[in-house]
Design an enzyme around this catalytic site. Structure first.
Site, PDB file in Angstrom:
ATOM      1  N   SER A   1     -14.634  38.999  31.617  1.00 51.34           N
ATOM      2  CA  SER A   1     -15.785  38.087  31.590  1.00 51.34           C
ATOM      3  C   SER A   1     -15.448  36.787  32.318  1.00 51.34           C
ATOM      4  O   SER A   1     -15.069  36.820  33.495  1.00 51.34           O
ATOM      5  CB  SER A   1     -16.196  37.844  30.135  1.00 51.34           C
ATOM      6  OG  SER A   1     -17.401  37.121  30.060  1.00 51.34           O
TER       7      SER A   1
ATOM      8  N   ASP B   1     -24.099  46.321  32.345  1.00 48.63           N
ATOM      9  CA  ASP B   1     -23.561  45.020  31.953  1.00 48.63           C
ATOM     10  C   ASP B   1     -24.385  43.875  32.552  1.00 48.63           C
ATOM     11  O   ASP B   1     -24.565  43.789  33.758  1.00 48.63           O
ATOM     12  CB  ASP B   1     -22.107  44.932  32.413  1.00 48.63           C
ATOM     13  CG  ASP B   1     -21.412  43.657  31.970  1.00 48.63           C
ATOM     14  OD1 ASP B   1     -22.078  42.795  31.376  1.00 48.63           O
ATOM     15  OD2 ASP B   1     -20.213  43.531  32.217  1.00 48.63           O
TER      16      ASP B   1
END
Length: 632
Positions: free
Chosen positions: A414, A466
């Site tokens: 991330s 995602d």
């Protein structure tokens, strides 16, 4: 109201006590007052259900009802105060059960009042009708006087201040310094620019996302063209390369996940984590490793040891220090792969969120590299912080002194994946053989030239749909345009969209075919914005212009296009199940390119596909499958 009515009926004859008449009057007036409020709310609900999102005509009486409800707050508040005074009066000597029941009603009244006030503060828009005067930068203005220019300036400033106050309120629990104030202003400016040209409320956005998801599922169910399927057939050489990278990615994802420390370890082992950590937490702090930042009871370090399986002596440096633009990381020796691993933590605090949201573009200047370009400002500052630590504090020199033959690997998930990517670019000249594995990095990270440059030493791993990997300002602008168009064109009431959408998300079934204003229009007419779309967009805004097929081609883009770093491995489920929980999921992986992630996909898994444990499980599943194929 039903509870108080039952209370009044049960205890009706028990108010013949000192002060009982006051309590009897309190309950009676409260019943009448709540009945009036319920009538006002029922009328509000009924009127709100009329019309469609872009057709507010049937709801024109709604403001009067809202003001009626607002007027009723005054007696409601006064009566709650009176009730509190009466109940606390020592001269009232009624039965204890009666007193306790009325205390409950007073508390309930105050709870309702407080939550209503909080709700109003959250949804109230201080800008109000001023939005219609706002015109964003980069489009032609027709300002006839300096007064109009001053009005525009004041509205922009007011909008920025409103967003800044909201952000400060959300981050009230963290210590705020000059860096925070600069970040707050920058993020507020970003939100102001993005939301200024729409007239959408949160429930409109929710309805738009539901409609987009169902439309997307209908398109995915259509059979693919034969040439589209054939173009994804990899050569054996590429497939071998992919298998090697997947095996490496599965190994290094452990380090990226371990950087989250005890929150990740307890999340993945909710029943046994505390017991397993107990011995390490009660032990003395290790002195072999250089540890900075707060780690009470060694919870973070103990979790990192458990997740990675490394020993105390394998860690060169661990930093738990966390501020805006300064994120935790650790440096460790990986003897299995003969690598020095720099693992950067992802988003886990308010400071990290502020770093994520500092999404302005910034120039990245590199020595001896021609492919200079733009990068994400907040993540670049975080990478510079770690770079200074690694080089100036001699952390990497120390690591290579211990293991000179090892290679340098940088990993992160991330925010950590984005930071690791930019850190790899900064270290590339000094360590030409380094490699970076970025798991689920943010989509708006590097300009095209830098993204192409990183294909030689960075591998990005993206799972499914995602959201974070598709997050960039152009993609967000595109999502806003799509929401406006699909919401404006649907001629069903919003409550029907939301109710059917919730049913579809929870129980599945076939996507709804909501009738739209587009039905029956010819192809030429589809290129022209509808009047309903105009009602939801401030005129001449970038998003509104984008609804026209050609207008956006003649004007410069509002946001710089930024892309994912390096070569991209895209992992998808073989059977596209929409369920949040599913057993025995099988995955396939393939090399992909940045254009695949140029649009945000709406799905219940758009968040779960970003979670580090889900990414790790997918990589382990692929790695084990590859291992079993080799053994066969």
């Amino acid at each position: 109201w039903i509870g108080i009515l039952a209370l009044y009926a049960v205890h009706k004859g028990q108010f013949n006590c000192p002060g009982g008449g006051l309590l009897h009057s309190y309950l009676l007036v409260l019943l009448i007052l709540l009945a009036a409020i319920i009538c006002a709310l029922s009328a509000l609900v009924y009127i709100s259900m009329q019309g469609t999102i872009s057709n507010p005509g049937p709801r024109k009486s709604l403001p009067k009802l809202l003001y009626t409800r607002l007027v009723l707050y005054l007696p409601e508040f006064i009566w709650a105060v009176v009730g509190a005074v009466w109940v606390s009066d020592s001269s009232v000597r009624c039965e204890k059960t009666v007193i306790n029941a009325i205390i409950g009603t007073v508390i309930a009244s105050w709870v309702i009042i407080i939550f209503t006030i909080i709700g109003v503060l959250i949804v109230f828009d201080p800008l109000g009708g001023k939005k219609t005067f706002y015109l964003t930068d980069g489009v032609n203005r027709n300002l006839e006087s300096s007064q109009s220019g001053q009005l525009l300036y004041n509205v922009k400033n007011t909008a920025t201040r409103v967003w800044e106050k909201r952000i400060r309120l959300m981050c009230c629990c963290i210590v705020q310094d000059d860096d925070h104030r600069v970040a707050f202003t920058s993020i507020a400016e970003l939100f102001r620019t993005y939301f200024s040209d729409t007239d959408l409320v949160p429930s409109d956005i929710a309805a738009g996302l539901i409609l987009l998801h169902q439309e997307q599922d209908k398109m995915e169910s259509c059979p693919k063209e034969p040439e589209e399927v054939l173009c994804h057939s990899p050569s054996s050489l590429v497939a071998d390369d992919l298998d090697i990278e997947l095996e490496n990615a599965a190994h290094y994802m452990l380090f990226a996940a371990a950087a989250y420390g005890w929150p990740y370890y307890i999340y993945t082992n909710p029943f046994t984590a505390l017991c397993k950590l107990n011995g390490d937490c009660c032990g003395s702090r290790p002195t072999d490793s250089d540890i900075t930042g707060s780690d009470r009871h060694n919870f973070h370090f103990g979790s990192i040891l458990k997740i990675t399986g490394l020993q105390y002596r394998d860690f060169i440096h661990i930093s738990f220090h966390n501020k805006i633009y300064e994120i935790p990381f650790f440096v460790a020796l990986d003897h299995k792969k003969e690598a020095i691993v720099v693992a950067v933590r992802g988003t886990l605090s308010f400071e990290d969120i502020l770093t994520d949201l500092s999404a302005d573009c910034e120039d990245l200047t590199l020595e001896d590299v021609l492919e200079n370009g733009f990068v994400h400002k907040g993540i670049t500052q975080a990478a510079n912080y770690i770079y200074q630590k690694l080089i100036n504090d001699g952390i990497l020199n120390q690591a290579f002194t211990i293991a000179p033959e090892y290679k340098l690997i940088i990993v992160g998930h991330s925010l950590g994946g984005g930071t690791a990517s930019i850190l790899a670019i900064l270290l590339r000249n000094s360590f030409p053989t380094l490699k970076c594995y970025a798991f689920s990095p943010p989509g708006g990270l590097l300009s095209k030239t830098l993204a192409d440059y990183t294909k030689h030493f960075i591998v990005s791993v993206i799972l499914g749909k995602d959201l974070v990997a598709r997050l960039s300002m152009p993609n967000m602008e595109d999502l806003k345009r799509r929401i406006v168009r699909i919401v404006a064109n649907c001629n069903r009431p919003k409550y029907q969209i939301l109710l059917r959408g919730c049913w579809y998300e929870v129980f599945g079934g076939d996507p709804d075919n909501f009738p739209t204003e587009l039905d029956g229009r010819n192809q030429d007419a589809l290129t022209q914005p509808l009047l309903a779309e105009e009602s939801l967009m401030v005129h001449r805004s970038p998003s509104y212009n984008a609804l026209d097929g050609e207008s956006h081609l003649n004007s410069p883009p509002q946001y710089t296009h930024l892309y994912l770093p390096g070569k991209i491995i895209h992992i998808v489920e073989e059977s596209s199940s929409r369920r949040l929980c599913s057993s025995d999921i099988k995955y396939t992986a393939s090399w992909s390119n940045e254009t695949v992630f140029s649009s945000i996909l709406i799905s219940p898994k758009m968040i779960t596909d970003h979670m580090p444990d889900v990414v790790l499980n997918a990589l382990n599943s692929l790695s084990q499958e590859h291992g079993s194929c080799i053994s066969c």
